[in-house]
Design a protein around this motif. Structure first.
Motif, PDB file in Angstrom:
ATOM      1  N   TRP A 262      58.079  53.847  27.686  1.00  0.00           N
ATOM      2  CA  TRP A 262      56.780  54.127  27.241  1.00  0.00           C
ATOM      3  C   TRP A 262      56.869  54.602  25.852  1.00  0.00           C
ATOM      4  O   TRP A 262      56.173  54.221  24.787  1.00  0.00           O
ATOM      5  CB  TRP A 262      55.539  54.460  28.098  1.00  0.00           C
TER       6      TRP A 262
ATOM      7  N   ASN B 111      54.637  57.959  36.135  1.00  0.00           N
ATOM      8  CA  ASN B 111      54.999  56.758  34.992  1.00  0.00           C
ATOM      9  C   ASN B 111      56.060  55.797  35.661  1.00  0.00           C
ATOM     10  O   ASN B 111      56.596  56.246  36.908  1.00  0.00           O
ATOM     11  CB  ASN B 111      55.560  57.524  33.680  1.00  0.00           C
ATOM     12  N   ASP B 112      56.158  54.752  35.131  1.00  0.00           N
ATOM     13  CA  ASP B 112      57.049  53.882  35.446  1.00  0.00           C
ATOM     14  C   ASP B 112      58.502  54.176  35.349  1.00  0.00           C
ATOM     15  O   ASP B 112      59.058  53.636  36.432  1.00  0.00           O
ATOM     16  CB  ASP B 112      56.731  52.544  34.628  1.00  0.00           C
ATOM     17  N   ASP B 113      58.955  54.872  34.600  1.00  0.00           N
ATOM     18  CA  ASP B 113      60.386  55.180  34.370  1.00  0.00           C
ATOM     19  C   ASP B 113      60.795  55.954  35.608  1.00  0.00           C
ATOM     20  O   ASP B 113      61.740  55.759  36.422  1.00  0.00           O
ATOM     21  CB  ASP B 113      60.841  56.115  33.229  1.00  0.00           C
TER      22      ASP B 113
ATOM     23  N   ALA C 132      59.278  55.823  38.461  1.00  0.00           N
ATOM     24  CA  ALA C 132      59.219  54.867  39.613  1.00  0.00           C
ATOM     25  C   ALA C 132      60.504  54.120  39.899  1.00  0.00           C
ATOM     26  O   ALA C 132      60.823  53.744  40.674  1.00  0.00           O
ATOM     27  CB  ALA C 132      57.960  53.959  39.647  1.00  0.00           C
TER      28      ALA C 132
ATOM     29  N   SER D 188      52.418  53.205  40.105  1.00  0.00           N
ATOM     30  CA  SER D 188      52.912  53.909  39.088  1.00  0.00           C
ATOM     31  C   SER D 188      51.931  53.678  37.708  1.00  0.00           C
ATOM     32  O   SER D 188      51.053  52.952  37.938  1.00  0.00           O
ATOM     33  CB  SER D 188      54.389  53.808  38.691  1.00  0.00           C
TER      34      SER D 188
ATOM     35  N   ASP E   6      51.839  52.912  33.172  1.00  0.00           N
ATOM     36  CA  ASP E   6      52.404  52.676  32.174  1.00  0.00           C
ATOM     37  C   ASP E   6      52.375  51.292  31.657  1.00  0.00           C
ATOM     38  O   ASP E   6      52.131  50.777  30.669  1.00  0.00           O
ATOM     39  CB  ASP E   6      53.755  53.211  31.773  1.00  0.00           C
TER      40      ASP E   6
ATOM     41  N   ILE F 190      58.965  47.587  34.831  1.00  0.00           N
ATOM     42  CA  ILE F 190      58.182  47.842  36.091  1.00  0.00           C
ATOM     43  C   ILE F 190      57.542  46.277  36.599  1.00  0.00           C
ATOM     44  O   ILE F 190      57.733  45.954  37.815  1.00  0.00           O
ATOM     45  CB  ILE F 190      57.027  48.884  36.096  1.00  0.00           C
TER      46      ILE F 190
ATOM     47  N   ALA G 218      58.187  46.726  43.477  1.00  0.00           N
ATOM     48  CA  ALA G 218      57.010  47.963  43.118  1.00  0.00           C
ATOM     49  C   ALA G 218      55.942  46.844  43.170  1.00  0.00           C
ATOM     50  O   ALA G 218      55.907  45.803  43.353  1.00  0.00           O
ATOM     51  CB  ALA G 218      57.264  48.088  41.630  1.00  0.00           C
TER      52      ALA G 218
ATOM     53  N   THR H  75      50.564  48.862  38.907  1.00  0.00           N
ATOM     54  CA  THR H  75      51.007  49.666  37.737  1.00  0.00           C
ATOM     55  C   THR H  75      49.764  49.811  37.032  1.00  0.00           C
ATOM     56  O   THR H  75      49.085  48.744  36.709  1.00  0.00           O
ATOM     57  CB  THR H  75      52.267  49.351  36.782  1.00  0.00           C
TER      58      THR H  75
ATOM     59  N   GLU I 232      48.126  50.057  33.326  1.00  0.00           N
ATOM     60  CA  GLU I 232      48.572  50.032  31.866  1.00  0.00           C
ATOM     61  C   GLU I 232      48.134  51.151  31.137  1.00  0.00           C
ATOM     62  O   GLU I 232      46.987  51.544  30.885  1.00  0.00           O
ATOM     63  CB  GLU I 232      48.240  48.796  31.212  1.00  0.00           C
TER      64      GLU I 232
END
Ligand code: AHR
Length: 317
Positions: A36, A218-220, A222, A244, A246, A251, A260, A263, A265
């Motif tokens: 992100w 955050n997605d990273d 995750a 998560s 982002d 993701i 997953a 998420t 956004e």
């Protein structure tokens, strides 16, 4: 030659009619800890280029002292404005006062500071608490009353998203006695730390069998944790639900693979609204709202994650 005129009673600057001139904006970015963050940098460069803004970019490598040094250097250079994504929330008063004294407007991007609002022109960002609430409420609906032990990967300690997303999630699950956060630790918003910390959670929780869900700030983190779950012989997305924040392309790939679940956004386009606010301010001193809010949207398996991935994979985030 460019003439700048001080508007009475304000620090705004206007350009003499008829003369188009490139504005110079300093941008102090935190680093590139996540997909992100890299996307936000790309979009900021694009937005500056489209508007003919000369962007001076500085990468702080996750260190607040580097950001403060960058801001002082921008002030010394007499830039027309400063964008800063503050790595942590505290410790900004002195340098923001210096910018104000130099009559250089400062715009905060995506994270907040604890300083007096008068020290910056505006802040562009999402409702970080609401993002956490949305994730929490999603989990409440998803588990529908079943017992659920949650592990939480927090963002960078002392950063506003880590503080607010934690608070918001706790609010989102408040009242759901079946849901309990059993472990919570920082993964510093990175994939590598997310994996490492998840490994320790799995070990401490009966190889992961006692964990029902992961909430990552955050997605990273995750994505890193998903790898750890797989290596522990469990199925992320099924054995351990993953939510998560982002909405980065990776993701959606994980969601498309069933690894997953949801998420929230966060748009990487913080610079567009920031430059719009600055343009109005430079033109005639128009003061923007103190907070320009971007949208937060929840994506789940129902949103065709493969299609969303295809749409955004080439957009740089
Ligand atoms: O401040 C926004 C957060 O910072 C993003 O959610 C995260 O990925 C980033 O590093």
């Amino acid at each position: 030659m460019l003439t700048k005129t001080l508007i009475a009673g304000s620090t705004a600057l206007t350009l003499t009619a008829g003369l188009a001139a490139a504005q110079t904006v300093g941008f102090s970015q935190i680093g590139s800890e996540s997909g992100w963050r890299a996307a936000e940098t790309t979009v900021t460069r694009q937005q500056a280029e489209e508007r003919g803004i000369d962007l001076k970019f500085s990468d702080a490598q996750q260190k607040q002292e580097n950001q403060i040094a960058a801001l002082r250097s921008f002030i010394a250079q007499g830039v027309d404005a400063i964008l800063v994504a503050p790595v942590v929330a505290t410790g900004w008063d002195a340098v923001l006062e210096e910018a104000k004294e130099a009559e250089i407007p400062v715009v905060l991007l995506d994270r907040m500071v604890d300083s007096d609002k008068e020290l910056y022109l505006t802040a562009v960002g999402s409702d970080l608490v609401e993002e956490g609430r949305v994730a929490g409420r999603w989990l409440v609906d998803e588990v529908a009353g079943a017992e659920c032990r949650v592990v939480e990967l927090q963002g960078t300690t002392g950063s506003s998203p880590a503080i607010d997303r934690k608070k918001g999630f706790e609010e989102g699950i408040a009242g759901a006695d079946n849901i309990e956060i059993v472990r919570s630790q920082t993964g510093d918003f990175t994939r590598a730390r997310g994996k490492e910390v998840m490994e320790s959670f799995l070990q401490a929780e009966n190889g992961g069998k006692d964990i029902c869900a992961l909430y990552a700030h955050n997605d990273d983190m995750a994505v890193g944790a998903i790898q750890a779950i797989k290596e522990a012989g469990l199925k992320p997305g099924t054995d351990i639900k993953v939510v998560s924040i982002d909405a980065v392309p990776d993701i959606f790939l994980a969601m498309a693979a069933g690894e997953a679940n949801a998420t929230v956004e966060l748009t990487p386009n913080m610079a567009g609204p920031a430059f719009d606010a600055l343009a109005a301010y430079w033109k005639d001193g128009t003061m923007p709202e103190k907070f320009i809010q971007t949208e937060s949207k929840l994506y789940t398996q129902a949103d065709d994650p493969q299609a969303v991935y295809e749409q955004r994979k080439d957009l740089g985030y």
